[in-house]
Design an enzyme around this catalytic site. Structure first.
Site, PDB file in Angstrom:
ATOM      1  N   GLU A 433      -2.435   4.141  -1.222  1.00 41.33           N
ATOM      2  CA  GLU A 433      -2.385   4.278   0.229  1.00 41.33           C
ATOM      3  C   GLU A 433      -1.572   5.524   0.588  1.00 41.33           C
ATOM      4  O   GLU A 433      -0.424   5.660   0.183  1.00 41.33           O
ATOM      5  CB  GLU A 433      -1.722   3.008   0.791  1.00 41.33           C
ATOM      6  CG  GLU A 433      -1.153   3.154   2.168  1.00 41.33           C
ATOM      7  CD  GLU A 433      -0.221   1.982   2.521  1.00 41.33           C
ATOM      8  OE1 GLU A 433      -0.049   1.051   1.707  1.00 41.33           O
ATOM      9  OE2 GLU A 433       0.320   2.025   3.625  1.00 41.33           O
ATOM     10  N   ASP A 506       1.958  -0.211  -0.069  1.00 34.95           N
ATOM     11  CA  ASP A 506       3.347  -0.543   0.231  1.00 34.95           C
ATOM     12  C   ASP A 506       3.551  -2.051   0.187  1.00 34.95           C
ATOM     13  O   ASP A 506       2.639  -2.810   0.497  1.00 34.95           O
ATOM     14  CB  ASP A 506       3.723  -0.051   1.647  1.00 34.95           C
ATOM     15  CG  ASP A 506       3.781   1.469   1.710  1.00 34.95           C
ATOM     16  OD1 ASP A 506       3.824   2.096   0.638  1.00 34.95           O
ATOM     17  OD2 ASP A 506       3.774   2.004   2.843  1.00 34.95           O
ATOM     18  N   ASP A 508       4.638  -4.130   2.158  1.00 34.61           N
ATOM     19  CA  ASP A 508       4.924  -4.673   3.487  1.00 34.61           C
ATOM     20  C   ASP A 508       3.624  -5.193   4.108  1.00 34.61           C
ATOM     21  O   ASP A 508       2.587  -5.212   3.466  1.00 34.61           O
ATOM     22  CB  ASP A 508       5.582  -3.608   4.377  1.00 34.61           C
ATOM     23  CG  ASP A 508       4.676  -2.384   4.570  1.00 34.61           C
ATOM     24  OD1 ASP A 508       3.504  -2.427   4.148  1.00 34.61           O
ATOM     25  OD2 ASP A 508       5.162  -1.382   5.129  1.00 34.61           O
ATOM     26  N   ASP A 510       1.704  -4.021   6.471  1.00 38.11           N
ATOM     27  CA  ASP A 510       0.639  -3.023   6.563  1.00 38.11           C
ATOM     28  C   ASP A 510      -0.049  -2.825   5.215  1.00 38.11           C
ATOM     29  O   ASP A 510      -1.269  -2.737   5.131  1.00 38.11           O
ATOM     30  CB  ASP A 510       1.207  -1.677   7.016  1.00 38.11           C
ATOM     31  CG  ASP A 510       1.165  -1.535   8.527  1.00 38.11           C
ATOM     32  OD1 ASP A 510       0.617  -2.454   9.179  1.00 38.11           O
ATOM     33  OD2 ASP A 510       1.673  -0.528   9.042  1.00 38.11           O
TER      34      ASP A 510
END
Ligand code: TSJ
Length: 645
Positions: A433, A506, A508, A510
């Protein structure tokens, strides 16, 4: 209820042998003795009451799950006949419960067995029950008979007077734990699902489901399903969470070729079609002649209308069925005397008379509907014409990806940093990403075997986009060409250029969302990659802890706390929280997430049972530092599993 002795003649012995056969090979009669078979017993009994409703004599069925997982099914129909049948010498009730395949050929009434795949009737339920009691209320009396494992305990007897005018049938049974070895516990939601469906399919019928298995002092759960609109309300229900293209819900019905036909439909603004087909209230997931008739009539009627109203010019191609069915929600329900089921799983209707019946009724009534509702016709045709254009564009884009993959290796995406080893067995590709994390990964990687493909931002949600947009999307095109396998019917796993496809996002919310979007794409376009275990999720750490020149990485808050407990909480601790992959330097990224010797990957799998749930199980790949991470990974695996894919 005493256990009177019953005298057995030759006929009774035959009957017992019949039911004994059911107990010996229950799978032959109900498919399985696992949970599904257990629930099937209830449907088998309820089907009889639904038949009574279809005959016009019953409008309420009550199903109760008792505290001990016994079941009561009760209706307000005419009551099973209690008089003695001359040929068999048995009461109607006894015929129903003790003769295999008893199809109500008695009584002269229009009794039909709603039989489908396992439409085997009440005698099978009786044979597979530890005990079963039936009470029939008719002619001012209440009659009763009891059976144990299929054997008659006493002849049908009068046990009381009926309330004024009351009629009906009540069956009370306990599934035999000797047969249902896996479980004898009923699932409320499974019964609810099917009973609601039955209520939709039989307009006007009221079906109540009650669960008496409650904690002390709590109210029983009870729901009633009742739809005056029948399958029209079914379509409304299915489209409830969608945006419908127009307000009207079409409903067509009629009788042709001895086939009773009901069809209801409405389009929504999505791109997927959901058509559910039923024969004698039984779902036919593989379709068959009724579905073929429906599709043929829909395609012809809309093309005729479009030509007649100049929405298609003379030089333009006809719309395909798929174009017209884009966003369609429909129910097709036929009732037929002697259904023939075909196909591998016997779930496909074979009767050819159903094709013409559905096509005829839909053709006539849809033509009339479109003339009466030109605005609806316009909405549907405009959507279909857009779909036609999208399909053309998609074909062109797909031809392009075909040609590219035919060149094997040439035309690889510009952003791909490929590995040098040409043996796919040794190779893996990281889908990363963001460009900055992609840069770190390119520096960190082991060039020989690790390829990096950075993707920008969120990739397209393939569930929510039309095909032309999907094929035009650069990130998706890059993945397709990098993997080398092609997609859909062109898919060829032998062309796969990497043994592992590792999604690295990541740690998280998102990142999880992006991973979900990628999994969705892989699942829809090349599910074999997941099924064959080639798809993985990388696990970047959340924290770095430094103390006295030593370094720890933590993959969750819990893990960080555990480490802090071990090393002691004091001012010598230096804790860094990684907000994203981009915050790690290449060395850290390598150590924690990419190095095959130290990293932990989650392997993505598909739940075989449901086929639709993507599941994630962790696979530990090398390294002795794995143990402390296990707990976190198990938690995380569940989290990934629960993502809405
Ligand atoms: F099959 C069953 F025994 F399991 C069962 C049947 C279970 C339950 C809960 C209900 C029924 C059932 C059967 N409800 N209603 C009927 N109706 C008849 O059997 C019936 C009644 C009258 C006549 C007639 O011609 O007068 C014919 C039939 C088949």
């Amino acid at each position: 209820m005493g256990n009177e002795e019953v005298k057995y003649g030759a006929d009774q012995i035959q009957i017992l042998e019949g039911l004994e056969a059911v107990r010996k090979r229950p799978g032959m009669y109900i498919g399985t003795t696992a949970s599904r078979g257990l629930h099937h017993l209830v449907y088998e009994i309820v089907d009889n009451s639904v038949d009574e409703a279809l005959a016009g004599f019953c409008n309420h069925i009550e199903v109760t799950i008792n505290e001990d997982n016994t079941i009561i099914v009760k209706d307000n129909g005419r009551g099973i006949p209690v008089d003695v049948n001359h040929k068999s010498g048995l009461t109607g009730v006894e015929v129903v419960f003790t003769i295999l395949h008893a199809g109500g050929k008695f009584g002269g009434g229009g009794y039909k067995v709603s039989g489908g795949l396992h439409g085997v009737g009440a005698s099978v339920v009786n044979a597979l029950s530890e005990w079963l009691e039936v009470q029939v209320t008719r002619d001012g009396k209440v009659y009763e008979q009891r059976y144990e494992r299929g054997k008659v305990c006493y002849p049908l007897k009068v046990v009381g007077d009926a309330p004024e005018g009351a009629t009906g049938t009540r069956v009370y049974f306990k599934p035999d734990a000797l047969i249902f070895k896996e479980t004898t516990i009923y699932d409320y939601n499974i019964l609810k699902q099917r009973l609601r469906e039955m209520a939709f399919l039989t307009k006007g019928l009221r079906i109540t489901l009650t669960d008496l298995r409650v904690e002390e002092g709590e109210e029983p759960t009870s729901q009633t399903f009742h739809y005056e609109g029948g399958i029209k309300e079914f379509v409304e229900y299915l489209n409830k969470s969608k945006t419908s293209l127009y307000d009207e819900i079409m409903y067509f019905e009629g009788n042709k070729n001895n086939v009773q036909v009901e069809v209801s439909l409405q389009h929504n603004d999505s791109y997927t079609e959901s058509i559910y087909t039923f024969v004698n209230n039984i779902n036919t997931p593989e379709g068959g002649t009724h579905l073929e008739g429906f599709k043929a009539a829909l395609t012809k009627t809309f093309n005729d209308y479009a030509r007649a109203n100049k929405m298609l010019k003379d030089n333009e191609d006809n719309l395909t069925g798929e174009d017209i069915r884009e966003g369609l929600t429909a129910i097709i329900s036929v009732k037929i005397e002697d259904p023939q089921f075909e196909g591998q799983t016997k779930q496909k209707l074979g009767n050819s008379e159903a094709r013409g019946a559905v096509a005829g009724i839909v053709g006539e009534q849809l033509t009339y509907f479109l003339e009466q509702n030109p605005n609806v016709a316009k909405q549907i045709l405009e959507k279909a014409i857009l779909a036609q254009r999208a399909r053309d564009a998609a074909r062109k884009a797909r031809d392009l990806t075909r040609r590219k993959s035919a060149l094997d290796g040439l035309g690889l995406p510009g952003k791909l940093a490929d590995c040098s080893d040409k043996d796919p067995k040794n190779c893996e590709i990281f889908i990363v990403e963001g460009d900055s994390a992609g840069g770190s990964a390119k520096t960190a990687r082991s060039r020989a075997t690790q390829a990096i493909l950075p993707l920008r931002g969120k990739i397209l949600n393939v569930e929510k986009a039309r095909v032309d947009k999907i094929y035009a999307n650069n990130e998706i095109k890059a993945m397709i060409t990098a993997f080398g396998t092609g997609i859909h019917e062109d898919f060829d796993i032998s062309k796969l250029r990497y043994n592992k496809i590792i999604i690295m996002t990541d740690a998280d919310v998102d990142g999880a969302h992006i991973a979900t979007l990628m999994l969705t794409f892989l699942y829809r376009f090349m599910p074999e990659l997941i099924k064959e275990g080639h798809v993985y999720l990388a696990q970047p750490p959340l924290y770095k802890l430094e103390k006295n020149k030593k370094v720890w990485y933590a993959y969750s808050d819990e893990e960080l706390n555990k480490i802090l407990q071990d090393v002691g909480r004091d001012q010598n601790n230096k804790i860094q929280r990684y907000k994203g992959l981009g915050e790690m330097d290449p060395e850290q990224l390598w150590e924690t997430t990419m190095d095959p010797e130290r990293r932990v990957l989650l392997r993505v799998t598909i739940d075989e049972e449901s086929e639709s749930d993507i599941d994630v199980t962790f696979t530990t790949l090398m390294g002795d530092k794995v143990e402390p991470r296990r707990e976190f990974i198990e938690k995380n695996a569940k989290f990934v599993k629960n993502l809405d894919i």
